[in-house]
Motif scaffolding. Structure first.
Motif, PDB file in Angstrom:
ATOM      1  N   LEU A  57     -94.697 -60.354 -26.534  1.00  0.00           N
ATOM      2  CA  LEU A  57     -94.007 -60.417 -25.244  1.00  0.00           C
ATOM      3  C   LEU A  57     -92.653 -59.714 -25.267  1.00  0.00           C
ATOM      4  O   LEU A  57     -92.051 -59.513 -24.215  1.00  0.00           O
ATOM      5  CB  LEU A  57     -93.822 -61.867 -24.799  1.00  0.00           C
ATOM      6  N   THR A  58     -92.161 -59.336 -26.438  1.00  0.00           N
ATOM      7  CA  THR A  58     -90.866 -58.661 -26.502  1.00  0.00           C
ATOM      8  C   THR A  58     -90.965 -57.194 -26.101  1.00  0.00           C
ATOM      9  O   THR A  58     -89.950 -56.566 -25.823  1.00  0.00           O
ATOM     10  CB  THR A  58     -90.246 -58.735 -27.917  1.00  0.00           C
ATOM     11  N   TYR A  59     -92.164 -56.628 -26.078  1.00  0.00           N
ATOM     12  CA  TYR A  59     -92.322 -55.205 -25.792  1.00  0.00           C
ATOM     13  C   TYR A  59     -92.379 -54.947 -24.291  1.00  0.00           C
ATOM     14  O   TYR A  59     -93.032 -55.684 -23.538  1.00  0.00           O
ATOM     15  CB  TYR A  59     -93.591 -54.661 -26.464  1.00  0.00           C
ATOM     16  N   GLU A  60     -91.715 -53.892 -23.878  1.00  0.00           N
ATOM     17  CA  GLU A  60     -91.685 -53.486 -22.479  1.00  0.00           C
ATOM     18  C   GLU A  60     -93.113 -53.267 -21.970  1.00  0.00           C
ATOM     19  O   GLU A  60     -93.921 -52.610 -22.622  1.00  0.00           O
ATOM     20  CB  GLU A  60     -90.884 -52.190 -22.349  1.00  0.00           C
ATOM     21  N   GLY A  61     -93.417 -53.847 -20.823  1.00  0.00           N
ATOM     22  CA  GLY A  61     -94.735 -53.660 -20.212  1.00  0.00           C
ATOM     23  C   GLY A  61     -95.843 -54.489 -20.830  1.00  0.00           C
ATOM     24  O   GLY A  61     -97.012 -54.305 -20.499  1.00  0.00           O
ATOM     25  N   ALA A  62     -95.504 -55.425 -21.723  1.00  0.00           N
ATOM     26  CA  ALA A  62     -96.540 -56.218 -22.389  1.00  0.00           C
ATOM     27  C   ALA A  62     -97.213 -57.201 -21.439  1.00  0.00           C
ATOM     28  O   ALA A  62     -98.362 -57.568 -21.639  1.00  0.00           O
ATOM     29  CB  ALA A  62     -95.946 -56.974 -23.576  1.00  0.00           C
ATOM     30  N   VAL A  63     -96.491 -57.613 -20.402  1.00  0.00           N
ATOM     31  CA  VAL A  63     -97.047 -58.587 -19.464  1.00  0.00           C
ATOM     32  C   VAL A  63     -96.509 -58.293 -18.066  1.00  0.00           C
ATOM     33  O   VAL A  63     -95.355 -57.885 -17.915  1.00  0.00           O
ATOM     34  CB  VAL A  63     -96.714 -60.034 -19.907  1.00  0.00           C
ATOM     35  N   ASP A  64     -97.351 -58.488 -17.086  1.00  0.00           N
ATOM     36  CA  ASP A  64     -96.939 -58.348 -15.684  1.00  0.00           C
ATOM     37  C   ASP A  64     -96.708 -59.751 -15.143  1.00  0.00           C
ATOM     38  O   ASP A  64     -97.660 -60.466 -14.808  1.00  0.00           O
ATOM     39  CB  ASP A  64     -98.031 -57.624 -14.892  1.00  0.00           C
ATOM     40  N   LEU A  65     -95.454 -60.162 -15.075  1.00  0.00           N
ATOM     41  CA  LEU A  65     -95.134 -61.517 -14.629  1.00  0.00           C
ATOM     42  C   LEU A  65     -95.623 -61.784 -13.204  1.00  0.00           C
ATOM     43  O   LEU A  65     -96.015 -62.910 -12.876  1.00  0.00           O
ATOM     44  CB  LEU A  65     -93.630 -61.766 -14.721  1.00  0.00           C
ATOM     45  N   ASP A  66     -95.592 -60.764 -12.364  1.00  0.00           N
ATOM     46  CA  ASP A  66     -96.044 -60.947 -10.977  1.00  0.00           C
ATOM     47  C   ASP A  66     -97.536 -61.233 -10.886  1.00  0.00           C
ATOM     48  O   ASP A  66     -98.007 -61.776  -9.889  1.00  0.00           O
ATOM     49  CB  ASP A  66     -95.688 -59.713 -10.148  1.00  0.00           C
ATOM     50  N   ALA A  67     -98.290 -60.886 -11.906  1.00  0.00           N
ATOM     51  CA  ALA A  67     -99.734 -61.113 -11.898  1.00  0.00           C
ATOM     52  C   ALA A  67    -100.105 -62.510 -12.395  1.00  0.00           C
ATOM     53  O   ALA A  67    -101.273 -62.897 -12.334  1.00  0.00           O
ATOM     54  CB  ALA A  67    -100.440 -60.058 -12.759  1.00  0.00           C
ATOM     55  N   ILE A  68     -99.144 -63.281 -12.871  1.00  0.00           N
ATOM     56  CA  ILE A  68     -99.417 -64.642 -13.362  1.00  0.00           C
ATOM     57  C   ILE A  68     -99.321 -65.602 -12.183  1.00  0.00           C
ATOM     58  O   ILE A  68     -98.228 -65.872 -11.672  1.00  0.00           O
ATOM     59  CB  ILE A  68     -98.438 -65.035 -14.486  1.00  0.00           C
ATOM     60  N   ALA A  69    -100.461 -66.103 -11.753  1.00  0.00           N
ATOM     61  CA  ALA A  69    -100.519 -66.966 -10.567  1.00  0.00           C
ATOM     62  C   ALA A  69    -100.101 -68.404 -10.868  1.00  0.00           C
ATOM     63  O   ALA A  69     -99.505 -69.070 -10.014  1.00  0.00           O
ATOM     64  CB  ALA A  69    -101.928 -66.953  -9.982  1.00  0.00           C
ATOM     65  N   ASP A  70    -100.400 -68.887 -12.039  1.00  0.00           N
ATOM     66  CA  ASP A  70    -100.078 -70.262 -12.413  1.00  0.00           C
ATOM     67  C   ASP A  70     -98.571 -70.389 -12.656  1.00  0.00           C
ATOM     68  O   ASP A  70     -98.034 -69.771 -13.576  1.00  0.00           O
ATOM     69  CB  ASP A  70    -100.851 -70.635 -13.682  1.00  0.00           C
ATOM     70  N   PRO A  71     -97.840 -71.185 -11.825  1.00  0.00           N
ATOM     71  CA  PRO A  71     -96.383 -71.295 -11.960  1.00  0.00           C
ATOM     72  C   PRO A  71     -95.934 -71.808 -13.335  1.00  0.00           C
ATOM     73  O   PRO A  71     -94.938 -71.351 -13.882  1.00  0.00           O
ATOM     74  CB  PRO A  71     -95.969 -72.267 -10.860  1.00  0.00           C
ATOM     75  N   GLN A  72     -96.703 -72.742 -13.892  1.00  0.00           N
ATOM     76  CA  GLN A  72     -96.341 -73.293 -15.203  1.00  0.00           C
ATOM     77  C   GLN A  72     -96.499 -72.227 -16.302  1.00  0.00           C
ATOM     78  O   GLN A  72     -95.623 -72.074 -17.160  1.00  0.00           O
ATOM     79  CB  GLN A  72     -97.200 -74.510 -15.528  1.00  0.00           C
ATOM     80  N   LEU A  73     -97.573 -71.458 -16.249  1.00  0.00           N
ATOM     81  CA  LEU A  73     -97.797 -70.387 -17.224  1.00  0.00           C
ATOM     82  C   LEU A  73     -96.740 -69.291 -17.067  1.00  0.00           C
ATOM     83  O   LEU A  73     -96.234 -68.757 -18.060  1.00  0.00           O
ATOM     84  CB  LEU A  73     -99.204 -69.804 -17.076  1.00  0.00           C
ATOM     85  N   ARG A  74     -96.377 -69.006 -15.819  1.00  0.00           N
ATOM     86  CA  ARG A  74     -95.344 -67.989 -15.591  1.00  0.00           C
ATOM     87  C   ARG A  74     -94.002 -68.435 -16.170  1.00  0.00           C
ATOM     88  O   ARG A  74     -93.321 -67.672 -16.849  1.00  0.00           O
ATOM     89  CB  ARG A  74     -95.203 -67.671 -14.103  1.00  0.00           C
ATOM     90  N   ARG A  75     -93.602 -69.710 -15.917  1.00  0.00           N
ATOM     91  CA  ARG A  75     -92.343 -70.227 -16.466  1.00  0.00           C
ATOM     92  C   ARG A  75     -92.378 -70.214 -17.995  1.00  0.00           C
ATOM     93  O   ARG A  75     -91.388 -69.862 -18.650  1.00  0.00           O
ATOM     94  CB  ARG A  75     -92.073 -71.639 -15.932  1.00  0.00           C
ATOM     95  N   ALA A  76     -93.509 -70.587 -18.556  1.00  0.00           N
ATOM     96  CA  ALA A  76     -93.632 -70.597 -20.022  1.00  0.00           C
ATOM     97  C   ALA A  76     -93.528 -69.179 -20.585  1.00  0.00           C
ATOM     98  O   ALA A  76     -92.856 -68.954 -21.604  1.00  0.00           O
ATOM     99  CB  ALA A  76     -94.968 -71.225 -20.428  1.00  0.00           C
ATOM    100  N   THR A  77     -94.144 -68.216 -19.918  1.00  0.00           N
ATOM    101  CA  THR A  77     -94.074 -66.817 -20.370  1.00  0.00           C
ATOM    102  C   THR A  77     -92.657 -66.287 -20.250  1.00  0.00           C
ATOM    103  O   THR A  77     -92.152 -65.628 -21.165  1.00  0.00           O
ATOM    104  CB  THR A  77     -95.050 -65.942 -19.548  1.00  0.00           C
ATOM    105  N   GLU A  78     -91.989 -66.588 -19.132  1.00  0.00           N
ATOM    106  CA  GLU A  78     -90.591 -66.166 -18.947  1.00  0.00           C
ATOM    107  C   GLU A  78     -89.694 -66.794 -20.015  1.00  0.00           C
ATOM    108  O   GLU A  78     -88.800 -66.135 -20.560  1.00  0.00           O
ATOM    109  CB  GLU A  78     -90.098 -66.541 -17.552  1.00  0.00           C
ATOM    110  N   ALA A  79     -89.940 -68.086 -20.325  1.00  0.00           N
ATOM    111  CA  ALA A  79     -89.139 -68.761 -21.349  1.00  0.00           C
ATOM    112  C   ALA A  79     -89.355 -68.109 -22.715  1.00  0.00           C
ATOM    113  O   ALA A  79     -88.398 -67.933 -23.489  1.00  0.00           O
ATOM    114  CB  ALA A  79     -89.493 -70.245 -21.417  1.00  0.00           C
ATOM    115  N   GLN A  80     -90.593 -67.724 -23.029  1.00  0.00           N
ATOM    116  CA  GLN A  80     -90.865 -67.051 -24.302  1.00  0.00           C
ATOM    117  C   GLN A  80     -90.149 -65.710 -24.377  1.00  0.00           C
ATOM    118  O   GLN A  80     -89.573 -65.350 -25.405  1.00  0.00           O
ATOM    119  CB  GLN A  80     -92.364 -66.856 -24.498  1.00  0.00           C
ATOM    120  N   ILE A  81     -90.163 -64.974 -23.278  1.00  0.00           N
ATOM    121  CA  ILE A  81     -89.489 -63.674 -23.253  1.00  0.00           C
ATOM    122  C   ILE A  81     -87.989 -63.869 -23.461  1.00  0.00           C
ATOM    123  O   ILE A  81     -87.356 -63.150 -24.232  1.00  0.00           O
ATOM    124  CB  ILE A  81     -89.782 -62.933 -21.930  1.00  0.00           C
TER     125      ILE A  81
END
Length: 148
Positions: A57-81
């Motif tokens: 998740l540290t690499y540019e373009g590794a994940v599209d946050l806007d494509a994550i529909a689940d709010p909990q998964l999105r928050r968890a991914t943002e927290a990891q980044i």
């Protein structure tokens, strides 16, 4: 007093580190660091071979946050980044050229200092070293018809 001692210590710290960073030892290896951080050894097989692989998740373009529909998964991914940080953008795909030692680099005629570790213009000269001269202004060029 204490302020003068602190200023002197800070100036010595900057001088010593500048001398080290601009010296031949660092110059001879700087291209390797550039390759790891910004270059071809940042990703792919060269990164693996260099033991220079980071959390995906540290690499540019590794994940599209806007494509994550689940709010909990999105928050968890943002927290990891945020926790792991971000790898800088890869700027080079080929090995970076090695920097030449200072003694092999031609300096411009207007170079204002005696050497790269010398005093800054306007600073007090060292007792055994003359003060650096301000660069001379470039002479005016005669105007040529039809050219800027």
């Amino acid at each position: 007093g204490d302020d003068e001692a602190a200023a002197s210590a800070a100036a010595e710290f900057v001088r010593a580190h500048r001398q080290a960073l601009e010296g031949d030892l660092v110059s001879a290896r700087l291209h390797r660091w550039i390759d790891l951080v910004f270059g071809y050894r940042q990703r792919g097989p060269a990164a693996v071979a260099s033991l220079n692989v980071f959390y995906h998740l540290t690499y540019e373009g590794a994940v599209d946050l806007d494509a994550i529909a689940d709010p909990q998964l999105r928050r968890a991914t943002e927290a990891q980044i945020q926790y792991f940080g971000q790898t800088p953008r890869q700027l080079f795909t080929l090995p970076h050229p090695q920097r030449k030692p200072a003694g092999e680099v031609a300096r411009p005629a207007f170079w204002p200092m005696a050497d790269i570790h010398g005093p800054v213009i306007g600073a007090e000269p060292e007792p055994d070293r003359p003060a650096p001269r301000e660069p001379s202004p470039e002479p005016a060029r005669p105007a040529r018809p039809g050219l800027p």
